[in-house]
Design a protein around this motif. Structure first.
Motif, PDB file in Angstrom:
ATOM      1  N   MET A   1      36.657  29.421  45.932  1.00  0.00           N
ATOM      2  CA  MET A   1      36.677  29.744  44.501  1.00  0.00           C
ATOM      3  C   MET A   1      36.231  31.184  44.286  1.00  0.00           C
ATOM      4  N   ASN A   2      37.011  31.955  43.519  1.00  0.00           N
ATOM      5  CA  ASN A   2      36.668  33.339  43.250  1.00  0.00           C
ATOM      6  C   ASN A   2      35.444  33.428  42.345  1.00  0.00           C
ATOM      7  N   ARG A   3      34.570  34.363  42.667  1.00  0.00           N
ATOM      8  CA  ARG A   3      33.336  34.529  41.906  1.00  0.00           C
ATOM      9  C   ARG A   3      33.513  35.379  40.655  1.00  0.00           C
ATOM     10  N   PHE A   4      34.593  36.151  40.626  1.00  0.00           N
ATOM     11  CA  PHE A   4      34.781  37.090  39.523  1.00  0.00           C
ATOM     12  C   PHE A   4      36.162  36.904  38.905  1.00  0.00           C
ATOM     13  N   ASN A   5      36.217  37.090  37.594  1.00  0.00           N
ATOM     14  CA  ASN A   5      37.495  37.109  36.883  1.00  0.00           C
ATOM     15  C   ASN A   5      37.908  38.574  36.789  1.00  0.00           C
ATOM     16  N   ILE A   6      38.558  39.048  37.834  1.00  0.00           N
ATOM     17  CA  ILE A   6      38.854  40.477  37.938  1.00  0.00           C
ATOM     18  C   ILE A   6      39.811  40.950  36.847  1.00  0.00           C
ATOM     19  N   PRO A   7      40.888  40.224  36.536  1.00  0.00           N
ATOM     20  CA  PRO A   7      41.763  40.678  35.435  1.00  0.00           C
ATOM     21  C   PRO A   7      41.012  40.785  34.104  1.00  0.00           C
ATOM     22  N   LEU A   8      40.096  39.860  33.859  1.00  0.00           N
ATOM     23  CA  LEU A   8      39.323  39.936  32.617  1.00  0.00           C
ATOM     24  C   LEU A   8      38.414  41.162  32.615  1.00  0.00           C
ATOM     25  N   VAL A   9      37.761  41.460  33.742  1.00  0.00           N
ATOM     26  CA  VAL A   9      36.909  42.643  33.818  1.00  0.00           C
ATOM     27  C   VAL A   9      37.741  43.901  33.585  1.00  0.00           C
ATOM     28  N   ALA A  10      38.940  43.940  34.182  1.00  0.00           N
ATOM     29  CA  ALA A  10      39.829  45.087  33.969  1.00  0.00           C
ATOM     30  C   ALA A  10      40.184  45.216  32.495  1.00  0.00           C
ATOM     31  N   GLU A  11      40.450  44.098  31.854  1.00  0.00           N
ATOM     32  CA  GLU A  11      40.767  44.120  30.419  1.00  0.00           C
ATOM     33  C   GLU A  11      39.581  44.620  29.600  1.00  0.00           C
ATOM     34  N   GLY A  12      38.396  44.110  29.907  1.00  0.00           N
ATOM     35  CA  GLY A  12      37.216  44.508  29.145  1.00  0.00           C
ATOM     36  C   GLY A  12      36.870  45.971  29.329  1.00  0.00           C
ATOM     37  N   LEU A  13      36.915  46.452  30.567  1.00  0.00           N
ATOM     38  CA  LEU A  13      36.558  47.851  30.819  1.00  0.00           C
ATOM     39  C   LEU A  13      37.632  48.805  30.309  1.00  0.00           C
ATOM     40  N   THR A  14      38.882  48.345  30.294  1.00  0.00           N
ATOM     41  CA  THR A  14      39.946  49.163  29.706  1.00  0.00           C
ATOM     42  C   THR A  14      39.737  49.292  28.202  1.00  0.00           C
ATOM     43  N   ALA A  15      39.427  48.168  27.550  1.00  0.00           N
ATOM     44  CA  ALA A  15      39.169  48.210  26.105  1.00  0.00           C
ATOM     45  C   ALA A  15      37.986  49.122  25.796  1.00  0.00           C
ATOM     46  N   TYR A  16      36.943  49.032  26.628  1.00  0.00           N
ATOM     47  CA  TYR A  16      35.774  49.889  26.410  1.00  0.00           C
ATOM     48  C   TYR A  16      36.136  51.363  26.565  1.00  0.00           C
ATOM     49  N   ALA A  17      36.889  51.695  27.626  1.00  0.00           N
ATOM     50  CA  ALA A  17      37.265  53.093  27.860  1.00  0.00           C
ATOM     51  C   ALA A  17      38.112  53.642  26.710  1.00  0.00           C
ATOM     52  N   ILE A  46      34.415  49.245  40.761  1.00  0.00           N
ATOM     53  CA  ILE A  46      33.966  47.885  40.482  1.00  0.00           C
ATOM     54  C   ILE A  46      35.076  46.875  40.760  1.00  0.00           C
ATOM     55  N   LEU A  47      36.282  47.167  40.311  1.00  0.00           N
ATOM     56  CA  LEU A  47      37.392  46.238  40.533  1.00  0.00           C
ATOM     57  C   LEU A  47      37.686  46.086  42.025  1.00  0.00           C
ATOM     58  N   GLN A  48      37.659  47.191  42.756  1.00  0.00           N
ATOM     59  CA  GLN A  48      37.877  47.114  44.205  1.00  0.00           C
ATOM     60  C   GLN A  48      36.752  46.344  44.888  1.00  0.00           C
ATOM     61  N   GLY A  49      35.501  46.613  44.466  1.00  0.00           N
ATOM     62  CA  GLY A  49      34.363  45.937  45.079  1.00  0.00           C
ATOM     63  C   GLY A  49      34.395  44.446  44.851  1.00  0.00           C
ATOM     64  N   MET A  50      34.742  44.027  43.643  1.00  0.00           N
ATOM     65  CA  MET A  50      34.842  42.599  43.343  1.00  0.00           C
ATOM     66  C   MET A  50      35.903  41.934  44.208  1.00  0.00           C
ATOM     67  N   ALA A  51      37.061  42.581  44.328  1.00  0.00           N
ATOM     68  CA  ALA A  51      38.145  42.005  45.121  1.00  0.00           C
ATOM     69  C   ALA A  51      37.722  41.834  46.577  1.00  0.00           C
ATOM     70  N   ARG A  52      37.091  42.833  47.134  1.00  0.00           N
ATOM     71  CA  ARG A  52      36.720  42.757  48.549  1.00  0.00           C
ATOM     72  C   ARG A  52      35.645  41.697  48.780  1.00  0.00           C
ATOM     73  N   LEU A  53      34.705  41.564  47.855  1.00  0.00           N
ATOM     74  CA  LEU A  53      33.692  40.521  48.009  1.00  0.00           C
ATOM     75  C   LEU A  53      34.316  39.126  47.941  1.00  0.00           C
ATOM     76  N   ASP A  54      35.413  38.999  47.211  1.00  0.00           N
ATOM     77  CA  ASP A  54      36.108  37.720  47.122  1.00  0.00           C
ATOM     78  C   ASP A  54      37.150  37.556  48.228  1.00  0.00           C
ATOM     79  N   GLY A  55      37.172  38.527  49.164  1.00  0.00           N
ATOM     80  CA  GLY A  55      38.104  38.431  50.275  1.00  0.00           C
ATOM     81  C   GLY A  55      39.542  38.734  49.900  1.00  0.00           C
TER      82      GLY A  55
END
Length: 276
Positions: A1-17, A46-55
Motif C-alpha cells: 500500500m502506498n504511503r503517499f497520495n502523490i497526485p494529490l500532493v502535486a495538485e496541492g503544491l501546484t495550487a499553492y505555487a 518532494i514528489l520524487q522523494g515520495m515516489a522512491r520511498l514507495d518504491g
C-alpha cells in the motif's frame, strides 16, 4: 500500500505555487534564486522523494503539468485557490513524508529540510497560514525531526557561552569541532557576532564545553559538525543539549578574553569533571 497520495500532493503544491505567483510575494533574498524557482525545486524534490520511498519511479508528467498550469495561470485572476480540504490533505502527506524519511534510519535530513523550507514558505501565505490545516504542527514536526536526526549523527561540536563585564550581555551558540582556547574562540562566529553586537564590552568571560552526538563515549569515529549540523543546532539553541544522543566529551574550559586590547587577558584555562 502506498504511503503517499502523490497526485494529490502535486495538485496541492501546484495550487499553492499558482496562488503565490498571482499574489503577494515574499521579500527576495539577495543572491538567492527567485522564490518561484525555489518552489519548483522543492515540489520536484518532494514528489520524487515520495515516489522512491514507495518504491516507484518518479513521474515526470507531474512536473510537466506543474509548469503548464503555472504558465496558463500567469497573470490570471481566474485561478481557483486550494480548498481547505486540499490544504489539509497536502499538509498531512508532507507530515507522513517527514515521518517516513526519519523512519528509514538513514541521514535523510536534506530531504526533511526541503519539506521544512517549503512549510516555512507556506506559513508566509495567509490563505494557507490562517486556516485550521495543521500547518503549524507540520512545521514543528519537521524541525523536531531534524533535531533528533542531528543528535544521532557522529559529530563533535562545542557550546560556547560568553558573558560581558559591564552587564548581562550573554551570547552563546554551537561551533564545529573542539574549541578549548581563547584564540579558537576568537575565530568563532559566536564570539565575532557578540563583539559586533556589544562593542562596549571589554572583557568576555567565556565557557566552552565539547560534546559528541550519537551517544558516543569518545571522539573516536566522529567528524567535526558541518555548517548544516550547526544551522539546525543553533536554531533550537541550548535545548539541543537535552536531546538523546548528545553526550558530554570534555570541559568546561573557562577563560577571559579581552576584546579591546591587543593582548589577551585570560586566566589559565581549567577543565572540570563532568557533573551532569
Amino acid at each position: 500500500m502506498n504511503r503517499f497520495n502523490i497526485p494529490l500532493v502535486a495538485e496541492g503544491l501546484t495550487a499553492y505555487a499558482i496562488e503565490r505567483q498571482n499574489g503577494f510575494e515574499r521579500h527576495q533574498l539577495e543572491d538567492a534564486p527567485p522564490w518561484r524557482e525555489q518552489r519548483r525545486l522543492w515540489t520536484d524534490a518532494i514528489l520524487q522523494g515520495m515516489a522512491r520511498l514507495d518504491g516507484l519511479a518518479p513521474d515526470p508528467k507531474l512536473m510537466e503539468q506543474f509548469d503548464r498550469e503555472l504558465k496558463q495561470a500567469s497573470g490570471s485572476a481566474a485561478a481557483v485557490p486550494a480548498s481547505l480540504q486540499l490544504q489539509r490533505e497536502t499538509i498531512q502527506n508532507l507530515r507522513n513524508f517527514v515521518t517516513a524519511l526519519e523512519d528509514t534510519g538513514d541521514d535523510r535530513r536534506c530531504q526533511v529540510n526541503v519539506v521544512r523550507e517549503l512549510l516555512e514558505d507556506i506559513a508566509s501565505h495567509l490563505p494557507w497560514a490562517g486556516k485550521n490545516n495543521r500547518l503549524d504542527l507540520a512545521r514543528d514536526e519537521a524541525e523536531r525531526s531534524l533535531v533528533r536526526m542531528t543528535a544521532q549523527m557522529p559529530i563533535r561540536f562545542t557550546h560556547i557561552a560568553l558573558g560581558g563585564d559591564t552587564g548581562p550581555h550573554w551570547a552563546n551558540g554551537f561551533v564545529s569541532g573542539s574549541v578549548t582556547d581563547a584564540e579558537a574562540v576568537k575565530q568563532s562566529p559566536v564570539y565575532q557576532e557578540a563583539v559586533r553586537d556589544y562593542p562596549e564590552v571589554g572583557n568576555w568571560a567565556t565557557l566552552c564545553v565539547v560534546y559528541v552526538g550519537r551517544g558516543l563515549p569518545s571522539a573516536l569515529g566522529t567528524v567535526d559538525a558541518s555548517d548544516f549540523d550547526l544551522e539546525i543546532m543553533n536554531r533550537i539553541g541550548d535545548r539541543f543539549l537535552d536531546e538523546p544522543g548528545v553526550r558530554w566529551l570534555s570541559g568546561p574550559y573557562q577563560m577571559t578574553i579581552a576584546a579591546l586590547a591587543e593582548s589577551l587577558d585570560e586566566s589559565a584555562p581549567f577543565q572540570m569533571g563532568h557533573t551532569m
